[in-house]
Design an enzyme around this catalytic site. Sequence first.
Site, PDB file in Angstrom:
ATOM      1  N   HIS B  77      30.009  27.468 121.092  1.00 19.28           N
ATOM      2  CA  HIS B  77      29.506  26.322 120.329  1.00 19.28           C
ATOM      3  C   HIS B  77      28.264  26.725 119.537  1.00 19.28           C
ATOM      4  CE1 HIS B  77      27.799  22.404 119.341  1.00 19.28           C
ATOM      5  NE2 HIS B  77      26.714  22.706 120.013  1.00 19.28           N
ATOM      6  N   ASP B 106      27.405  32.085  86.042  1.00 19.37           N
ATOM      7  CA  ASP B 106      28.004  32.406  87.339  1.00 19.37           C
ATOM      8  C   ASP B 106      26.921  33.070  88.164  1.00 19.37           C
ATOM      9  OD1 ASP B 106      29.702  33.326  89.508  1.00 19.37           O
ATOM     10  OD2 ASP B 106      31.379  33.076  88.130  1.00 19.37           O
ATOM     11  N   TRP B 142      24.299  31.480 123.280  1.00 21.50           N
ATOM     12  CA  TRP B 142      24.279  32.040 121.915  1.00 21.50           C
ATOM     13  C   TRP B 142      23.130  33.005 121.716  1.00 21.50           C
ATOM     14  CZ3 TRP B 142      21.054  31.999 117.560  1.00 21.50           C
ATOM     15  CH2 TRP B 142      19.894  31.232 117.673  1.00 21.50           C
ATOM     16  N   SER B 170      27.761  39.801 105.509  1.00 20.53           N
ATOM     17  CA  SER B 170      28.065  38.727 104.568  1.00 20.53           C
ATOM     18  C   SER B 170      26.794  38.005 104.134  1.00 20.53           C
ATOM     19  CB  SER B 170      29.042  37.756 105.226  1.00 20.53           C
ATOM     20  OG  SER B 170      29.083  36.553 104.521  1.00 20.53           O
ATOM     21  N   SER B 171      25.940  37.678 105.122  1.00 22.52           N
ATOM     22  CA  SER B 171      24.716  36.938 104.795  1.00 22.52           C
ATOM     23  C   SER B 171      23.781  37.757 103.930  1.00 22.52           C
ATOM     24  CB  SER B 171      23.967  36.553 106.071  1.00 22.52           C
ATOM     25  OG  SER B 171      24.723  35.668 106.825  1.00 22.52           O
ATOM     26  N   HIS B 254      13.610  33.380 115.144  1.00 21.82           N
ATOM     27  CA  HIS B 254      12.775  32.315 114.619  1.00 21.82           C
ATOM     28  C   HIS B 254      12.899  32.150 113.106  1.00 21.82           C
ATOM     29  CE1 HIS B 254      10.541  28.853 115.431  1.00 21.82           C
ATOM     30  NE2 HIS B 254       9.941  29.066 114.292  1.00 21.82           N
ATOM     31  N   GLU B 256      15.463  32.721 111.605  1.00 20.64           N
ATOM     32  CA  GLU B 256      16.797  32.135 111.505  1.00 20.64           C
ATOM     33  C   GLU B 256      16.738  30.599 111.526  1.00 20.64           C
ATOM     34  OE1 GLU B 256      19.809  33.125 110.954  1.00 20.64           O
ATOM     35  OE2 GLU B 256      20.968  31.397 111.641  1.00 20.64           O
ATOM     36  N   TYR B 258      14.472  28.787 110.384  1.00 16.23           N
ATOM     37  CA  TYR B 258      14.028  28.319 109.067  1.00 16.23           C
ATOM     38  C   TYR B 258      15.082  28.572 107.997  1.00 16.23           C
ATOM     39  CZ  TYR B 258       9.784  27.164 111.321  1.00 16.23           C
ATOM     40  OH  TYR B 258       8.898  26.576 112.166  1.00 16.23           O
ATOM     41  N   SER B 269      14.357  17.329  98.809  1.00 15.64           N
ATOM     42  CA  SER B 269      13.462  17.279  97.652  1.00 15.64           C
ATOM     43  C   SER B 269      14.212  17.051  96.344  1.00 15.64           C
ATOM     44  CB  SER B 269      12.659  18.575  97.529  1.00 15.64           C
ATOM     45  OG  SER B 269      12.022  18.857  98.745  1.00 15.64           O
ATOM     46  N   HIS B 303       6.926  32.146 121.009  1.00 15.44           N
ATOM     47  CA  HIS B 303       6.921  30.829 121.656  1.00 15.44           C
ATOM     48  C   HIS B 303       8.258  30.523 122.328  1.00 15.44           C
ATOM     49  CE1 HIS B 303       8.053  29.016 117.505  1.00 15.44           C
ATOM     50  NE2 HIS B 303       9.141  29.107 118.235  1.00 15.44           N
ATOM     51  N   HIS B 304       9.264  31.370 122.083  1.00 17.00           N
ATOM     52  CA  HIS B 304      10.514  31.215 122.833  1.00 17.00           C
ATOM     53  C   HIS B 304      10.425  31.913 124.191  1.00 17.00           C
ATOM     54  CE1 HIS B 304      12.774  29.709 119.310  1.00 17.00           C
ATOM     55  NE2 HIS B 304      11.950  30.478 118.627  1.00 17.00           N
ATOM     56  N   THR B 329       4.538  22.015 107.348  1.00 19.13           N
ATOM     57  CA  THR B 329       5.669  21.119 107.563  1.00 19.13           C
ATOM     58  C   THR B 329       5.230  19.677 107.342  1.00 19.13           C
ATOM     59  OG1 THR B 329       6.357  22.687 109.247  1.00 19.13           O
ATOM     60  CG2 THR B 329       7.572  20.631 109.128  1.00 19.13           C
ATOM     61  N   LYS B 332       5.084  18.811 103.728  1.00 18.88           N
ATOM     62  CA  LYS B 332       6.386  18.484 103.129  1.00 18.88           C
ATOM     63  C   LYS B 332       6.759  17.039 103.417  1.00 18.88           C
ATOM     64  CE  LYS B 332       9.005  21.276 101.824  1.00 18.88           C
ATOM     65  NZ  LYS B 332       9.374  22.405 100.974  1.00 18.88           N
ATOM     66  N   ARG B 451      18.772  23.528 131.085  1.00 21.52           N
ATOM     67  CA  ARG B 451      19.876  23.581 130.134  1.00 21.52           C
ATOM     68  C   ARG B 451      20.927  24.574 130.631  1.00 21.52           C
ATOM     69  NH1 ARG B 451      17.300  27.238 125.260  1.00 21.52           N
ATOM     70  NH2 ARG B 451      19.278  26.794 124.268  1.00 21.52           N
TER      71      ARG B 451
END
Lengths: 393, 526
Positions: B77, B106, B142, B170-171, B254, B256, B258, B269, B303-304, B329, B332, B451
């Site tokens: 998932h 293009d 994950w 790909s990315s 991290h 990722e 964002y 926006s 922080h993880h 943040t 924004k 979790r």
Amino acid sequence: MNSQIINEVITVQLAIKRFFVRSRSYGAWAILISLLSTTVLAQGWDMRPGVTEMSQHLRTLHHISLWVCIVVGAVVFGAMFYTIFAHRRSKNPIPATWHHSTKVEIVWTIIPTLILVGMAIPATKALIEIEDNSDADLTILVTGSQWKWHYQYLEAGIGFYSNMSTPLEQINNTEAKGEHYLLEVDNHLVIPTNQKVRFLTSSDDVIHSWWVPDFAVKQDALPGFINEAWTRVPEPGTYRGQCTELCGMNHAYMPIVVDVLPEDEFESWLEDQRIALESMGEAAIAARSRDWSMEELMPIGEDTYLSNCATCHQPDGSGQGITYPAMTGSAVVNGPIENHISTILNGVAGTEMQAWGPQLSDLEIAAVITYERNSLGNETGEVIQPLTIFNSR
Amino acid sequence: MIAHAETVPSGRNPLVKFILRWLLTTNHKEIGTLYLSLSFLLFFIGGAMALTFRAELAQPGLQLMGADFYNQMVTLHGLVMVFGAVMPAFVGLANWMIPLQIGASDMALPRLNNFSFWIMPFAFGLLLSSLFMPGGAPNFGWTFYAPLSTTYGPPSTDFMILGIHMMGISSILGAINIIVTIFNLRAPGMTLMKMPMFVWTWLITAFLLIMAMPVLAGVVTMMLTDRHFGTSFFEASGGGDPLIFQHVFWFFGHPEVYIMILPGFGIASEIIPVFARKRIFGYTSMVWATGSIAILSFVVWGHHMFATGMPLATELWFMYATMVIAIPTGVKVFNWVATMWGGSMTFETPMLFALGFVVMFTIGGLSGLMLAIAPVDFQYHDTFFVVAHIHYVLYPGAIFATMAAVYYWIPKWTGNMYDERLGKIHFWTAVIALNLTFFPMHFVGLAGMPRRIADYALPFTGLNTFATAGAFLLGLTQLLFLYIVIKTVRGGPKATDQVWEGAKGLEWTVPSPAPLHTFEVPPKVD
């Protein structure tokens, strides 16, 4: 009568009416909010206060940041909902044209900065205290393995394994679940009140995490590392927690139960453990100095199998795929005895089959091997003696 | 640019023609559609997995599956949603909209664009095929922490590793393409500081991708060599260090998060000013805030890992750095509110989703601030409180932003208006369902539920049952979304070129539906 006065009276009347209508709706909101927050508290949906000074202090910090968030949220969402209401097209058909204000932007950069500094100061103080592991009165090495905890009292030289004691029938819903479903173990960790107890955490296999919410102690147990955490519990009692780092299939079945005893009771408990350890040594000598019959070994083996092996290999020995092979018809169980013994004593490297040698007695291993070879669909007729296990170690 | 419309030879069987057209296309609009379709498919696959384990969590005890299969569902998932639903959706939107928004004919590298897309189905084929392998699919979450994923991982882990490698390629290629396009193909007169916010946020996201994805590739390669070539990067008994895994993983992980939210910022926006009929407030500071968030995202990974036994000084650094992210943040969010302030707002479905995004992303951001407080994080870490947090930033964040974008631009893509009434029903049911699903997770986490557990203690029952009910409702609402999209593709009231009354920008100057080739002569921007 002039109409002006009438108008004013009407205006005042309307204002009063509006006030009552509004206050009623404020009242309704207040009731709703207090109902909600009472529910949250009554249901135990907030962070647990715990029993240590630190756990209660952290809960206060939690409440501070929670309230900061609620207030910030209320201001931001309040402004947003106001503008949604007041600046919708039907009310405000001509949009404003401004789109920039350095002054405002400086203000809403500086205010959050100040709030953050205000939050960081008490957090820093608390963190410094949490990380001060010096001057411990008692040190316990906590080693995780799939899926149990091993506690060793380093000064006293005693240690034991702690396995979940919830029966499989409760997990599989064939039996009613007990009060402490999944949060109960065979051997409780025991610590004294009012002493600084230091926990060293490590692991034999994958990463686990030792968490007792009421102590606010959560420390990862990593293979190859020794981490530190400490607690000082003022209240005697029984406190429960569980592993909080995904550690494989039975991650949910790795609970922690800590008994906190008054200091004198703790000392006598420690003494009992020492005596028990000695008598266990004597029992081991007695066990290996005689021959055991199959009838004697089978029930011991069944108990040992169900409490240690069955979560993976299943109570009926059917296993679970290739990761947890079936016992029924297994080549190891039906093959040479030496191989079977060494598999159980030393585990299988690179799999979840752990080394049971340090965890089980000679008698238990002899019994479980006898049980596996003569039950679960296997019939070798062989009886294994504790002495054989002792010699294989 | 490059002529590529007639790559498919004529006179073949229509099915072969159809397949070849989509297989060989180098058109940014068609590739955008491919990305969005793949993302939509994987969104439902990932969602079905979530419903599978939510069903198991409805009651304590194991009813429907073993704990091992539960872990497989949790792992897939996460991987499918992060790499398969959210990221390709944003890349699809970028493909469709960036050339239209900057007045390019293009993407700069159309063949590379085709290649970047067609890697993806194979990558996910590899990943999902692991479900049918002996030993089952990856079952370690994950985040695939070593050594659970290396020494103890099932054989199918290698398929996950190769799948991730392919997604990463790909990315990275997609990101390079986006950067080259934005830097080289902007219409004359469109300076960087005149670019639409969606283009800006994607430009910054593309740099994040280029910096973060190779790190992920590095960590999975180290896993692969640990598993098969006798190295011990993460194996303590061989002199390795299981913590290095987490450092490297989160150095990718991290940024990722964002990568998964900045394009969403861009979408909000774009949409809010259009429906407020007022220019975006503080454009410059919006750009700078996005840039600062991106830079800060590389220095907060620890922080993880507060519970892993980091030294005090390191913990303090990561706590402070993480708290600092709240400032840009906040800017924004305040700017979005200021954009609305004094506007003349209407609330069509894209606006509703954008506002839902702002409100609920802010809730997720605020719980993120709570999680940043390191001492208290010892109590939050690895509980459902974290699950609630990430789902508030990702579901009403990344996914609501994507849905807002789809409603906003689908008239331009198809030439048809979607069904406004159904769109509103979709929004409100989704908002209710997702709060029913994820809000209780805050409580159950605070009460002490870890979790990633297949089974839980009795006090957590009520909230879990509630969350499961919410999750099924949430799944249903997305079927409605699928229906709305299909209905719009098939027909509907004709859209005008401008579509939205307040819409400005180059994409609204081309006809609806946008023809295959647009801006063959670059427009002039003043």
